[in-house]
Design an enzyme around this catalytic site. Structure first.
Site, PDB file in Angstrom:
ATOM      1  N   HIS A  54     -28.852 -12.885 -19.276  1.00 55.30           N
ATOM      2  CA  HIS A  54     -28.433 -12.182 -20.610  1.00 55.30           C
ATOM      3  C   HIS A  54     -28.951 -10.733 -20.615  1.00 55.30           C
ATOM      4  O   HIS A  54     -27.776  -9.912 -20.833  1.00 55.30           O
ATOM      5  CB  HIS A  54     -29.135 -12.915 -21.606  1.00 55.30           C
ATOM      6  CG  HIS A  54     -28.576 -12.374 -22.806  1.00 55.30           C
ATOM      7  ND1 HIS A  54     -27.209 -12.686 -23.178  1.00 55.30           N
ATOM      8  CD2 HIS A  54     -28.998 -11.817 -24.062  1.00 55.30           C
ATOM      9  CE1 HIS A  54     -26.859 -12.264 -24.365  1.00 55.30           C
ATOM     10  NE2 HIS A  54     -28.092 -11.748 -25.004  1.00 55.30           N
ATOM     11  N   ASP A  88     -26.305 -16.193 -17.514  1.00 58.13           N
ATOM     12  CA  ASP A  88     -26.704 -16.162 -18.923  1.00 58.13           C
ATOM     13  C   ASP A  88     -27.070 -17.453 -19.545  1.00 58.13           C
ATOM     14  O   ASP A  88     -26.334 -18.341 -19.628  1.00 58.13           O
ATOM     15  CB  ASP A  88     -25.803 -15.341 -19.527  1.00 58.13           C
ATOM     16  CG  ASP A  88     -26.103 -14.665 -20.896  1.00 58.13           C
ATOM     17  OD1 ASP A  88     -26.898 -15.245 -21.666  1.00 58.13           O
ATOM     18  OD2 ASP A  88     -25.431 -13.643 -21.403  1.00 58.13           O
ATOM     19  N   SER A 139     -24.389  -8.683 -26.797  1.00 56.65           N
ATOM     20  CA  SER A 139     -24.859  -9.849 -27.641  1.00 56.65           C
ATOM     21  C   SER A 139     -24.447  -9.952 -28.933  1.00 56.65           C
ATOM     22  O   SER A 139     -23.275 -10.040 -29.048  1.00 56.65           O
ATOM     23  CB  SER A 139     -26.464  -9.974 -27.498  1.00 56.65           C
ATOM     24  OG  SER A 139     -26.915 -11.130 -27.720  1.00 56.65           O
TER      25      SER A 139
END
Length: 269
Positions: free
Chosen positions: A249, A221, A96
């Site tokens: 995610h 996601d 991320s």
């Protein structure tokens, strides 16, 4: 074993160092810390790898200065750890927000010591929409996140966590534990990092990548859309995208067994 590494005169980062063998350096995402990789540092040492998990400044057990949450400084902090621990021939993995930080390290520090790069649901090449990039959140959405961090951070992180996982198998108890990781961060750290996610991008970093690189990405996601990895392929020569069909995610938990299998495959190639 835990280490504290000085990256500036008054800033020390906590680094978890487990196992022996080829080093794999993990950079966590916003707003958690290295503990998000629990099911990886349980596994990698069994296969001859050394897990190195960095708590970025402002997060986990690291110092929490007021400033320094831009991608350049975060990448410099990673280099500080690499230099202090004399790491070489290591795999760099960023999840991320850790994705653009890893990319900035590669560009800014000329891929120093990195043999392979692994991007995990990366917030790159841009976390927010911009001209010729219609993916991700609008900047006003991140402004809303920042406003909510200033008024009720626990609730904001709970709402964010509700978008995180794509599997019904992730227990409420796990989600509560994960929420606690976010609450370990400094309040201003989460805000300043959200500003970096809103305003910065990685487009100019991509052409500098010459090592083998893969991106693991959940098809569902809701935070860093799967399209991000497709856009990264346009800028990184040879990037392979590994889709996780049943993940949001949090692919490292949503499809934990597949994640670890693909991780070990990538490390062993």
């Amino acid at each position: 074993m835990g280490h504290y590494v000085a990256v500036e005169e008054d800033v020390h980062l906590y680094v978890e160092d487990i196992g022996e063998g080829k080093p794999v350096v993990f950079i966590h995402g916003w707003p958690v810390n290295h503990k998000m990789y629990e099911y990886q540092f349980n596994e990698l040492p069994k296969h001859g790898y050394r897990f190195i998990g960095i708590d970025l400044r402002g997060y986990g057990q690291s110092d929490k200065p007021w400033s320094g949450y831009d991608y350049n400084q975060m990448a410099d902090d990673v280099k500080g750890v690499v230099d202090a621990m004399e790491l070489d021939n290591f795999v760099l993995a960023g999840f991320s927000m850790g994705g653009p930080i890893a990319l900035r390290y590669m560009a800014r520090h000329k891929q120093q010591g990195v043999s392979k790069l692994l991007l995990l649901a990366p917030a790159a090449p841009s976390f927010t929409q911009r001209e010729n990039f219609p993916y991700g959140m609008e900047k006003k959405d991140v402004d809303g996140i920042i406003d909510n961090l200033n008024t009720d951070r626990p609730k904001m992180l709970e709402d964010f966590g509700g978008m995180f996982f794509g599997s019904d198998d992730v227990s409420d108890v796990f989600k509560t534990w994960f929420h606690g990781l976010g609450m370990e961060a400094g309040s201003y750290s989460t805000i300043h990092s959200a500003e970096a996610l809103r305003d910065e991008d990685s487009f100019e970093d991509l052409s500098s990548i010459t090592v083998p690189v893969e991106s693991f990405h959940g098809k569902n996601d809701q935070i860093c859309p799967y399209e991000f990895s497709g856009e990264l392929q346009k800028g990184i020569n040879g990037l392979k995208v590994v889709p996780f069909e049943n993940s949001g995610h949090g692919l490292f938990v949503d499809e934990k067994e597949k994640f670890n299998q693909e991780l070990l495959r990538f490390l062993g190639e």
